[in-house]
Design an enzyme around this catalytic site. Structure first.
Site, PDB file in Angstrom:
ATOM      1  N   TYR A   1       9.782  -1.457  -4.320  1.00  0.00           N
ATOM      2  CA  TYR A   1       9.705  -1.544  -3.465  1.00  0.00           C
ATOM      3  C   TYR A   1       8.366  -2.541  -3.309  1.00  0.00           C
ATOM      4  O   TYR A   1       7.198  -1.707  -2.944  1.00  0.00           O
ATOM      5  CB  TYR A   1      11.171  -1.916  -2.638  1.00  0.00           C
TER       6      TYR A   1
ATOM      7  N   ARG B   1       6.715   0.990  -4.099  1.00  0.00           N
ATOM      8  CA  ARG B   1       7.333   2.203  -3.558  1.00  0.00           C
ATOM      9  C   ARG B   1       8.076   3.102  -5.104  1.00  0.00           C
ATOM     10  O   ARG B   1       8.605   1.539  -5.250  1.00  0.00           O
ATOM     11  CB  ARG B   1       7.865   2.470  -2.899  1.00  0.00           C
TER      12      ARG B   1
ATOM     13  N   HIS C   1      13.424   4.798  -4.287  1.00  0.00           N
ATOM     14  CA  HIS C   1      14.033   6.190  -3.799  1.00  0.00           C
ATOM     15  C   HIS C   1      14.709   6.108  -2.071  1.00  0.00           C
ATOM     16  O   HIS C   1      15.502   4.930  -2.072  1.00  0.00           O
ATOM     17  CB  HIS C   1      12.297   6.539  -2.565  1.00  0.00           C
TER      18      HIS C   1
END
Lengths: 205, 246
Positions: B151, B161, B164
């Site tokens: 992301y 990111r 997660h």
């Protein structure tokens, strides 16, 4: 050689991020139909709960003076007689009509959080001295890497606050007022300042 | 042998050298949201060693199945089908029974279902992205989901990111309260992520990376990832209760 201690290490904290609401308060962010209600939302006291009703209101404010609009605050407190509704409470039974825990996301426009609760009774410190009535708060948000613990005391408990063993440990006395919620009628106002001149006292508990 | 009495000891001190510090300028939002004064340390009182405990009764049948808990009847979320499972333990290695575990994540394309989210990857109409469960008597939890996508986020010019899943965990005391993130074995984005790198201790980062668990992978159905979460341990109570004289 000695025996190994074999303790595990705590999992490292990470920020809750800007979308903490998806997991913790989905209805608040408009995702309906999975959980009936958001956990910890709504009034913490019902008709049968003992104690004086108070509304705790506040904001979490950053180092520029701007309220956070994506914070989440949880509170944990004793009942009107100073008992916690927890298996680790060994002194007696807490009020069955008071869970003692609440969760509130900051308003997405104003940043305000609100808890409709009761004023807690006094709880003994570890050496038996009374602690003044207080609420424990835990604050998470985007930009906060590990949840911040603080306490809110009540401005109408001046004598008890003066004797409180935790407040008494704060070396810089000018910082004590950052932990006192300002009571006016049934409303207690408590702004949490993350940084700067009015920085709230945070605890390593 | 199981100690059936409720535990009332104080918690092991938190290792704040291992945890991320508050001020981590590589993660820009932390700059104005980090306290600058020292924390005031206190050994846990009743207010910290107690905490809310949630019953299994609050959990609905599909709360731990993100593939279907938001989907229209008969439909499913799109993406890599996985199971995430493990134990909530404390630092003594004891399973934490009755711990509420909440989790949330983006969909397979890295898109969160949140009104403030503007990433151009589309929402999946059958994926909400959150769930919860309460651990069993051994501290075990499990849920079914799809693997989240990476992301992009406005931190550096080109920061992404890693895949997660966010976790929020309650132990038995409010002092154990923890929010963290789980990462996936082998993801090269982990080691360049400014949020991961807020953790100064490489071993502590590795403990947040869930390995592929082929033993629990269901053939022709879903892969498994194993993720244990460790909360603070607590002291023996033998010499703790006498101070109060009760």
């Amino acid at each position: 050689m000695v025996q190994p201690l074999n303790y595990l290490k705590e999992s490292a904290s990470q920020t809750a991020g800007p979308y903490v609401h998806i997991g913790c308060t989905p209805n608040f962010t408009g995702i309906h139909g999975v959980y009936e209600t958001d956990l910890g939302s709504g009034p913490m006291a019902n008709d049968k709960t003992r104690g004086e009703r108070v509304t705790i209101k506040g904001r979490v404010i950053d180092g520029s003076g701007t309220p956070l609009k994506d914070a989440m605050v949880e509170i944990w407190q004793a009942d009107a007689n100073g008992f916690y509704n927890s298996p680790s409470e060994t002194r007696g039974a807490a009020d069955p009509n008071f869970f003692g825990w609440g969760r509130c996301p900051a308003d997405m426009v104003t940043g305000e959080f609100v808890f409709e609760t009761i004023k807690p009774g006094s709880v003994p410190f570890n050496d038996g001295r009374p602690m003044a009535p207080h609420v424990t708060l835990w604050v998470v948000a985007r930009g906060i890497n590990i949840g911040l613990h603080t306490r809110m005391y009540f401005s109408d408990e001046e004598a008890a606050n003066a004797q409180d063993p935790i407040l008494g440990r704060i070396e810089h006395r000018v910082r004590v007022p950052t932990l006192i919620g300002k009571r006016e009628g049934d409303v207690v106002t408590f702004d949490i300042h993350l940084q700067g001149e009015h920085e709230t006292v945070f605890f390593d508990i | 042998m199981k100690n059936s009495l409720p535990e009332t000891g104080g918690f092991f001190a938190r290792d704040r050298v291992m945890h991320p510090p508050a001020y981590t300028p590589g993660y820009k939002t932390s700059v104005l949201r980090s306290p600058q004064r020292a924390l005031i340390s206190l050994d846990g009182t009743k207010s910290e060693i107690t905490g809310p405990v949630f019953g299994h009764s609050m959990i609905n049948e599909f709360d731990n199945d993100l593939i279907v808990n938001f989907a229209k009847p008969g439909e499913m979320a799109i993406g890599q089908r996985i199971m995430v499972h493990g134990r909530v333990l404390d630092e003594r290695g004891v399973g934490v029974a009755g711990a509420l575990v909440e989790f949330w994540q983006a969909n397979a394309g890295g898109r969160y279902r949140h009104k403030k989210e503007t990433y151009l990857a589309p929402l999946d109409p059958n994926f909400g992205g959150f769930g919860r469960c309460v651990t069993d008597e051994n501290g075990y939890y499990a849920f079914r989901t799809i693997k989240p996508g990476p992301y992009p986020w406005p931190n550096g010019v080109n920061d992404w990111r890693p895949a997660h899943i966010h976790f929020s965990v309650f132990g038995h005391g409010f002092a154990q309260r923890l929010i963290t993130q789980m990462y996936f074995e082998g993801d090269p984005l982990i080691w360049i992520c400014p949020i991961v790198k807020t953790i100064p201790d490489e071993e502590a980062i590795k403990r947040l990376i869930a390995p592929l668990d082929m033993n629990n992978t269901v053939p022709m159905d879903l892969r498994a990832y194993k993720f244990d979460i460790v909360l603070r341990g607590r002291r023996s109570t033998f010499f703790e209760n006498r101070k109060e004289g009760n």
